[in-house]
Design a protein around this motif. Structure first.
Motif, short mmCIF file in Angstrom:
data_model
loop_
_atom_site.label_atom_id
_atom_site.label_comp_id
_atom_site.label_asym_id
_atom_site.label_seq_id
_atom_site.Cartn_x
_atom_site.Cartn_y
_atom_site.Cartn_z
N THR A 192 -1.10 40.42 -136.04
CA THR A 192 -2.50 40.77 -136.30
C THR A 192 -3.14 41.55 -135.16
O THR A 192 -4.27 41.99 -135.28
N ARG A 193 -2.40 41.71 -134.03
CA ARG A 193 -3.01 42.37 -132.86
C ARG A 193 -1.93 43.15 -132.09
O ARG A 193 -1.72 42.94 -130.91
N PHE A 194 -1.28 44.05 -132.77
CA PHE A 194 -0.23 44.85 -132.13
C PHE A 194 -0.89 45.84 -131.16
O PHE A 194 -1.81 46.56 -131.51
N SER A 195 -0.38 45.86 -129.92
CA SER A 195 -0.97 46.75 -128.90
C SER A 195 0.13 47.49 -128.16
O SER A 195 1.16 46.91 -127.80
N TYR A 238 -6.35 48.71 -129.53
CA TYR A 238 -6.21 49.87 -128.63
C TYR A 238 -4.97 50.70 -128.98
O TYR A 238 -4.37 51.33 -128.12
N THR A 239 -4.61 50.72 -130.24
CA THR A 239 -3.45 51.46 -130.71
C THR A 239 -3.77 52.03 -132.08
O THR A 239 -3.98 51.28 -133.03
N ASN A 240 -3.82 53.36 -132.19
CA ASN A 240 -4.22 53.97 -133.45
C ASN A 240 -3.09 54.06 -134.46
O ASN A 240 -3.29 53.84 -135.65
N ASP A 241 -1.90 54.39 -134.00
CA ASP A 241 -0.78 54.62 -134.90
C ASP A 241 0.49 54.02 -134.30
O ASP A 241 1.26 54.71 -133.63
N ASN A 257 2.02 52.44 -122.17
CA ASN A 257 1.48 53.53 -121.35
C ASN A 257 2.00 53.44 -119.92
O ASN A 257 2.34 54.45 -119.30
N THR A 258 2.07 52.21 -119.40
CA THR A 258 2.53 52.02 -118.02
C THR A 258 4.05 52.10 -117.93
O THR A 258 4.59 52.70 -116.99
N THR A 259 4.77 51.51 -118.88
CA THR A 259 6.23 51.57 -118.81
C THR A 259 6.72 53.01 -118.93
O THR A 259 7.66 53.41 -118.23
N ASP A 260 6.07 53.81 -119.77
CA ASP A 260 6.44 55.22 -119.88
C ASP A 260 6.22 55.95 -118.56
O ASP A 260 7.03 56.77 -118.13
N PHE A 315 13.57 48.54 -130.88
CA PHE A 315 13.14 47.49 -131.80
C PHE A 315 14.03 47.50 -133.05
O PHE A 315 14.70 48.48 -133.36
N LEU A 316 14.03 46.39 -133.76
CA LEU A 316 14.84 46.22 -134.95
C LEU A 316 14.17 46.83 -136.18
O LEU A 316 12.94 46.99 -136.21
N GLU A 317 14.96 47.14 -137.16
CA GLU A 317 14.43 47.62 -138.44
C GLU A 317 13.50 46.55 -139.04
O GLU A 317 13.76 45.35 -138.95
N GLY A 318 12.42 47.01 -139.65
CA GLY A 318 11.50 46.11 -140.34
C GLY A 318 10.42 45.49 -139.50
O GLY A 318 9.52 44.82 -140.03
N GLN A 319 10.47 45.70 -138.18
CA GLN A 319 9.45 45.09 -137.30
C GLN A 319 8.06 45.68 -137.54
O GLN A 319 7.07 44.95 -137.64
N LEU A 320 7.98 47.00 -137.62
CA LEU A 320 6.67 47.64 -137.75
C LEU A 320 5.98 47.28 -139.07
O LEU A 320 4.75 47.31 -139.16
N GLU A 321 6.78 46.95 -140.09
CA GLU A 321 6.19 46.61 -141.39
C GLU A 321 5.43 45.29 -141.35
O GLU A 321 4.64 45.00 -142.25
N ARG A 322 5.64 44.47 -140.33
CA ARG A 322 4.93 43.19 -140.20
C ARG A 322 3.51 43.35 -139.67
O ARG A 322 2.71 42.42 -139.74
N ILE A 323 3.21 44.49 -139.08
CA ILE A 323 1.91 44.67 -138.42
C ILE A 323 0.78 44.67 -139.44
O ILE A 323 0.80 45.42 -140.41
N THR A 324 -0.22 43.82 -139.20
CA THR A 324 -1.39 43.77 -140.08
C THR A 324 -2.68 44.14 -139.34
O THR A 324 -3.73 44.29 -139.97
N GLY A 325 -2.60 44.28 -138.01
CA GLY A 325 -3.78 44.67 -137.23
C GLY A 325 -3.34 45.20 -135.88
O GLY A 325 -2.25 44.88 -135.39
N THR A 326 -4.20 46.02 -135.26
CA THR A 326 -3.86 46.63 -133.97
C THR A 326 -5.01 46.47 -132.98
O THR A 326 -6.15 46.19 -133.36
#
Length: 365
Positions: A320-323, A71-74, A328-331, A58-69
């Protein structure tokens, strides 16, 4: 398959459903501890194991856009990877004298829900049956409540568990078909369950792996993929975009079709529509794809069933809904995971195609 006896049998649940003691309710999903307390016998199907979570692309700055999740704690930790994951063992539990009524499993003072309430007959909840239509000596239930609510988990969990059930007795599931593509998949994967909403199970086997993707689950998932690839041969091509449109839980990507068409025109991607195409048409398009792209959601599991190791996914995430469920499956399957987080616009979101192109450059060839 064990003989299934068609007969009428009196069900005390019809009279006792409303008693206070029967309100010990659970979902039929990851309930190994409760099943253990009710079982006459339990045993290990497969051992657990550990893996190291790989980093996403992923590109720099993508995770900073997340406002909600969801089934993903962190998300920061999960996308950067590098930590150890302990995958639980797969266990089986044998219970006796089970009543199966209207999407619920009853044992003693406990009941387990197999389906979301919106899929269950409200009439039957108010007027539960007092007779059973079938009696099964040795049943094995592979369905889960989460699998019956989320198509992706049905493909990864329930369909993988079917093999376990078929080895232990009569594979049993409720007579509710929540997905339009389900009958095709059952045919392709050789699944022939006994469907009923009203049965007495003398002996019933349940399975649980506490969300673990251990090596045995990988082998069962891979076996299902191989069955599909035999039917839909793999012809290598750049990628496939699976349109979500308005299916499932709402997450509207305003320029979904525009992004799909640009990937088609500039990179040679195929486009399929989960709301319009049959499972056969979707799987045929996904076979041989180097990259699977689309909005985060269960519809992408059509493609995940076909992707071979070292292929990639490109997920468009609502801020607003990062999951991270798909990861889990791709890994588990050795597939590269990449994503772009959308830009919020009122209640919906859109994707910047320049960011898509730059992210594609990060994905291994």
């Amino acid at each position: 398959m064990d003989l299934v006896e068609k007969k009428i049998r009196f069900s005390p649940i019809g009279y006792t459903k409303y008693l206070k003691g029967l309100k010990k309710s659970h979902s039929m999903f990851r309930e190994g501890e409760i099943l253990e307390s009710l079982a006459i016998k339990s045993w290990q199907i497969a051992p657990g194991n550990t893996t190291i979570s790989p980093k996403a692309f992923f590109l720099e700055g993508q995770l900073e856009r997340i406002t909600g999740t969801a089934y993903t704690n962190d998300p920061v930790k999960e996308m950067h990877g590098g930590f150890m994951i302990q995958h639980a063992e797969t266990r089986a539990y044998q219970l006796k004298n089970i009543w199966m009524i209207n999407g619920f499993i009853y044992k003693g003072l406990h009941n387990f829900r197999l389906h979301p309430t919106f899929q269950i007959s409200k009439k039957m909840n108010y007027f539960p049956r007092v007779v059973m239509d079938a009696e099964i000596d040795n049943a094995a239930l592979y369905s889960t409540s989460e699998g019956n609510q989320y198509f992706g988990l049905w493909l990864t969990d329930d369909c993988a568990n079917y093999t376990l059930a078929a080895a232990e007795g009569t594979p049993v599931t409720s007579n509710i078909i929540p997905y339009s593509h389900m009958p095709e998949y059952e045919s392709f994967l050789g699944m022939n369950p006994f469907r009923t909403n009203s049965a007495y199970l003398k002996n019933a086997i349940f399975f649980d792996d506490n969300w673990g993707n251990n090596e045995n689950k990988h082998l069962r998932f891979a076996a299902n993929r191989n069955k599909l690839l035999t039917r839909f041969p793999s012809n290598p091509h750049p990628g496939v975009f699976i349109l979500r449109r308005n299916s499932g839980i709402s997450r509207v990507m305003l320029n979904e079709i525009e992004i799909a068409e640009k990937l088609r025109d500039q990179y040679g991607f195929k486009i399929v529509d989960v709301t319009q195409n049959s499972a056969s048409e979707i799987l045929a398009a996904c076979a041989g794809a180097k990259i699977l792209a689309g909005i985060e959601g269960s519809h992408l599991f059509h493609g995940l069933m076909m992707l071979e190791p070292n292929a990639s996914v490109l997920i468009f995430q609502p801020p607003t809904r990062f999951s991270a469920v798909i990861k889990n499956t791709t890994d588990m399957e050795g597939i590269h995971y990449s994503f772009v987080v959308g830009i919020q616009k009122e209640e919906n979101f859109y994707i910047d195609f320049e960011e898509v192109k730059r992210t594609l450059e990060l994905i291994p060839s």
